[in-house]
Structure formats: structure tokens, C-alpha cells
Write an enzyme that holds these catalytic residues in place. Structure first.
Site, PDB file in Angstrom:
ATOM      1  N   ASN A 215       0.877  -1.172   0.000  1.00 53.71           N
ATOM      2  CA  ASN A 215       0.000   0.000   0.000  1.00 53.71           C
ATOM      3  C   ASN A 215       0.915   1.224   0.000  1.00 53.71           C
ATOM      4  OD1 ASN A 215      -1.814   2.027   0.434  1.00 53.71           O
ATOM      5  ND2 ASN A 215      -2.753   1.126   2.254  1.00 53.71           N
TER       6      ASN A 215
ATOM      7  N   ARG B 243      -2.539  -2.124  -3.470  1.00 52.61           N
ATOM      8  CA  ARG B 243      -3.766  -1.352  -3.291  1.00 52.61           C
ATOM      9  C   ARG B 243      -3.684  -0.152  -4.233  1.00 52.61           C
ATOM     10  NH1 ARG B 243      -5.343   2.834   1.394  1.00 52.61           N
ATOM     11  NH2 ARG B 243      -7.488   3.126   0.751  1.00 52.61           N
TER      12      ARG B 243
ATOM     13  N   HIS C  21     -12.796   2.495  -0.010  1.00 50.51           N
ATOM     14  CA  HIS C  21     -12.771   1.414   0.999  1.00 50.51           C
ATOM     15  C   HIS C  21     -13.455   0.146   0.480  1.00 50.51           C
ATOM     16  CE1 HIS C  21     -12.848   4.783   4.261  1.00 50.51           C
ATOM     17  NE2 HIS C  21     -11.602   4.365   4.122  1.00 50.51           N
TER      18      HIS C  21
ATOM     19  N   ARG D  54     -11.981  14.978   7.979  1.00 46.77           N
ATOM     20  CA  ARG D  54     -12.778  15.388   6.805  1.00 46.77           C
ATOM     21  C   ARG D  54     -14.212  15.712   7.196  1.00 46.77           C
ATOM     22  NH1 ARG D  54     -11.276  10.174   3.394  1.00 46.77           N
ATOM     23  NH2 ARG D  54      -9.129  10.130   4.116  1.00 46.77           N
TER      24      ARG D  54
ATOM     25  N   GLU E  48      -7.970  -5.691   5.132  1.00 45.58           N
ATOM     26  CA  GLU E  48      -7.819  -5.335   3.719  1.00 45.58           C
ATOM     27  C   GLU E  48      -6.629  -6.047   3.083  1.00 45.58           C
ATOM     28  OE1 GLU E  48      -8.389  -1.284   5.218  1.00 45.58           O
ATOM     29  OE2 GLU E  48      -9.223  -0.801   3.261  1.00 45.58           O
TER      30      GLU E  48
END
Ligand code: ADP
Length: 397
Positions: free
Chosen positions: A7, A91, A180, A241, A385
Site C-alpha cells: 500500500n 492497493r 474502501h 474530513r 484489507e
């Protein structure tokens, strides 16, 4: 076979080496400050002490080389030869409308990822750098791209279109994509597995609540709606965010504070959410909980606003799904934070949701946390993940 999961960020690289037979993690680690003074690799081999290597790394090539050296090192390595790594899974954040599933990387795929950088300028270029660095250091080893957006490509048009002139979709592909996806896919599948049911027979709402946070509605094993949009800014309130807001705020704050649209956008991404709402306490829920315990009113408001929005999204997904069978909480906050699960399930009591007071306190492990007579099964399903990326990589070989 061993699968290396990568990643890659613009100055960082996270990795895990997974044994595909046992699905166990042989080693994992993180490289930080690539191309910046103070580069450091933290390597955690399974069953051995962690190793911290501080050495200049001017680019990702050098970082990947050091990761490989650490994996085959006589003392803190976990494999004896690089040839044991049968594949690399990357990823990749944005697959646009082009990719609805993982693919093996070719020159054409790399070109597509580069073109999609317009939609994810912070992420796709970094992902591509990681791919190139691995190709250079591991020639001949198959590499796969696993896209964050792919699982959401099954959304119907009514769920992904914005109410703006159609030409912006045609000209610039402005639509909702969702992110996601690997986690929403993994968690919804795992929730069904834990319940001993077929995912195709369930209507599942997955609440991925981490630093970034998103919710998805999964019906018949496919995503039918999700809360993130063109970018990961839309939807829930997150660590830093804002999530959903009136778009006119951009212009209004810009004018009042003499900031450009770009500058306000940065505030919405980096200084808003729980961090902003709490008056700067923190984006981390552990700090927020501590601040609330100490009587901080803004922290309390931040948590309440966060939970209220999560609950509203879940209830709205009853429309997307035609009812809800399962709600699954996952990621750092979803797996660990009692207050969030408590407040959210309290809001949903009108739908017949009943949480088990004791089980609500469980942290970080797979569990059903609703009572047997709850109308909806509420669960904690820790996400993984990296394992999902390794599995998808293997499936492509
Ligand atoms: P990322 O999106 O970076 O993968 P994570 O899923 O790791 O994020 O979630 C990170 C957030 O989870 C932290 O900011 C923190 O708020 C929360 N978190 C992690 N562990 C705990 C914990 N033990 N208790 C409460 N909150 C936690």
C-alpha cells in the site's frame, strides 16, 4: 506461495507478507519519509523482535529494495529467498469506471491508472510509483492491482449520479465512485460467513469507521450504495474530513476568510471532521473520549454529530436495500469505540434494533452485539484489507 501486499503513499509504503496457505502474516512493516530526510523502515517479523532501520531513502525503489532485504535477512527475515514471493498485490485507490474488479498489471493497466490520476491526484501516482518500484526489484513476479473503488461499481445509476448538469458526467466522469471497497467487500462477506448464511441472501450495511469513514449498502452480495463520492470527502464526518455539507459553504468561507477554493478544500479535508468540530482536540477517538470525560463540550458535540450522521446513513440505506438484515461495524473506530456503537444503535431503536449492553463493550473481535430479539443483527467484524488483497491477487494467478 507468499504474497507481498503493498500500500504505497507519496512518501510512505506499508507492506505485509502473507502465506497464502495459512493466510497468516509472516511479516509486516512501514516505510516512512521516503524522499524526505529521516527515512525509516519499521519491520515486524512474526515471532521476532521488530527492527527499525534508519537510512536515507531517496525514492521508492530504494525503499522496496530495503523491504526485500529485510524480508530475506538472515536474522530478522522470514523467507530464505526472494523467489518465495509468488506475487505482489497493490492497493490502488481509483479504478474509475474502467475497473470493476482486480486485474493483473500490464503496461496498459499502468497507463489506465495514470490516466485515472486526474480523479485521485494524491493517491494514484503514488500507487503507480510503488508498482514500478516492485517491478524493478522483482522482475518477472506477477503484480496485481486491487482497486478501492471496484466493489462499488455495481451501484445503480440513481445512486451514483449527482444532481448537476449531465454533461459533467459525460465530459469529466463526475459521479460518485465510493472508496474502501476492499474492506466493504471483505466485511460483508465475513459477516455472512460468521452468521452461517449466504451473502446473496442478506441485506447488509457495513460501517467502515476509521480515520476515513464510509458506509455501504450490500444487497445480494453487491454494493448498491455507498457514502463516499467522487472523492473520499463525501459522506460521514471523519477524523479530519467534513463529509457532507452545503457546497455553498466553500464560496462563503472563501470570501469571508479570503481563501481560494483549493485552500477551503484543504480545510475540509485536513482540518475539519472530528478534529475541527472538537475545536482542535484531536482526530483520534481515544483523545475525544478522554476530553469528553474531562468535560469538554465541543468534544461531546463532535461525537454526537458524528454518531447522528452514521445513524441517519444507516436508516437511509433501508431504502437502498429494501430493509436491513445486518449492520456490521469495522475499522479502528467501529471495532473499538463503545460510545459510537452505543449512540448509533440507540438512534436505531425505532427500527427495532436492540444492542446487548454487555456485548456493546467488546473491542476488536468478531462478535454479534445485538440481542436475539433485535430486528437487525448488529455485529463487529474487524476488517482485513491486506488479506483481502492477497486473496484477490492469488485468485488472478
Ligand atoms: P485508517 O483509516 O488510517 O486505516 P483505522 O481504521 O486504523 O484508520 O482507524 C484509526 C482510528 O481508530 C483512530 O484515529 C482512532 O480514533 C480509532 N481507534 C483505534 N484504536 C482505538 C481504540 N483502541 N479505541 C478507540 N478508538 C480507536
Amino acid at each position: 506461495m507468499k504474497v507481498l501486499v503493498i500500500n504505497c503513499g507519496s512518501s510512505s509504503l506499508k507492506y505485509q507478507l502473507i502465506d497464502s496457505e495459512t493466510e497468516g502474516v509472516l511479516a509486516k512493516g512501514l516505510v516512512e519519509r521516503i524522499g524526505i530526510p529521516g527515512s525509516v523502515l519499521t519491520h515486524r517479523p512474526e515471532g521476532k523482535d521488530k527492527v527499525v532501520i534508519e537510512t536515507p531513502m531517496e525514492d521508492h525503489n530504494i525503499a522496496v529494495k530495503l523491504v526485500i532485504d529485510a524480508l530475506v535477512d538472515k536474522e530478522h527475515g522470514v523467507i530464505s529467498d526472494l523467489s518465495e514471493i509468488g506475487a505482489v498485490g497493490h492497493r490502488v485507490v481509483h479504478g474509475g469506471e474502467k475497473f470493476n474488479k482486480a486485474v493483473l498489471i500490464t503496461e496498459a493497466v499502468k497507463k489506465d491508472i495514470e490516466e485515472l490520476s486526474a480523479l485521485a491526484p494524491l493517491h494514484n501516482p503514488a500507487n503507480l510509483i510503488g508498482i514500478n518500484a516492485c517491478e524493478k526489484n522483482m522482475p518477472g513476479v506477477p503484480q496485481a492491482a486491487i482497486f478501492d473503488t471496484a466493489f462499488h461499481q455495481t451501484m445503480p445509476k440513481r445512486a451514483y449520479m449527482y444532481g448537476i448538469p449531465y454533461e459533467y458526467y459525460e465530459k469529466y466522469k463526475v459521479r460518485r465512485y465510493g472508496f474502501h471497497g476492499t474492506s466493504h467487500d471483505y466485511v460483508s462477506a465475513r459477516a455472512a460467513e460468521i452468521l452461517g448464511k449466504d451473502r446473496k441472501d442478506l441485506r447488509i450495511v457495513v460501517c467502515h469507521l476509521g480515520n476515513g469513514a464510509s458506509i455501504s449498502a450490500v444487497k445480494n452480495g453487491e454494493c448498491v450504495d455507498t457514502s463516499m463520492g467522487l472523492t473520499p470527502l463525501e459522506g460521514l464526518i471523519m477524523g479530519t474530513r467534513s463529509g457532507d455539507l452545503d457546497p455553498a459553504i466553500l464560496d462563503y468561507i472563501g470570501e469571508k476568510e479570503n481563501l481560494s477554493a483549493k485552500e477551503v478544500n484543504t480545510i475540509l479535508n485536513k482540518k475539519s471532521g472530528i478534529l475541527g468540530l472538537s475545536g482542535g482536540v484531536s482526530s483520534d477517538f481515544r483523545d475525544i473520549e478522554a476530553a469528553i470525560a474531562a468535560g469538554n463540550e465541543k468534544a461531546k458535540t463532535a461525537l454526537e454529530t458524528y454518531c447522528y450522521r452514521v445513524a441517519k446513513y444507516i436508516a437511509s440505506y433501508a431504502v437502498a436495500l429494501g430493509g436491513i438484515d445486518v449492520i456490521a461495524f469495522t475499522a479502528g473506530v467501529g471495532e473499538n469505540t463503545y460510545d459510537v456503537r452505543k449512540q448509533v444503535t440507540d438512534y436505531l431503536a425505532f427500527m427495532g434494533v436492540k444492542a446487548d449492553a454487555e456485548k456493546l463493550k467488546i473491542r476488536g473481535e468478531e462478535a454479534v452485539i445485538s440481542t436475539p430479539d433485535s430486528s437487525i443483527t448488529v455485529m463487529i467484524v474487524p476488517t482485513n484489507e491486506e488479506l483481502a488483497i492477497a486473496r484477490q491477487t492469488l485468485a488472478l494467478l
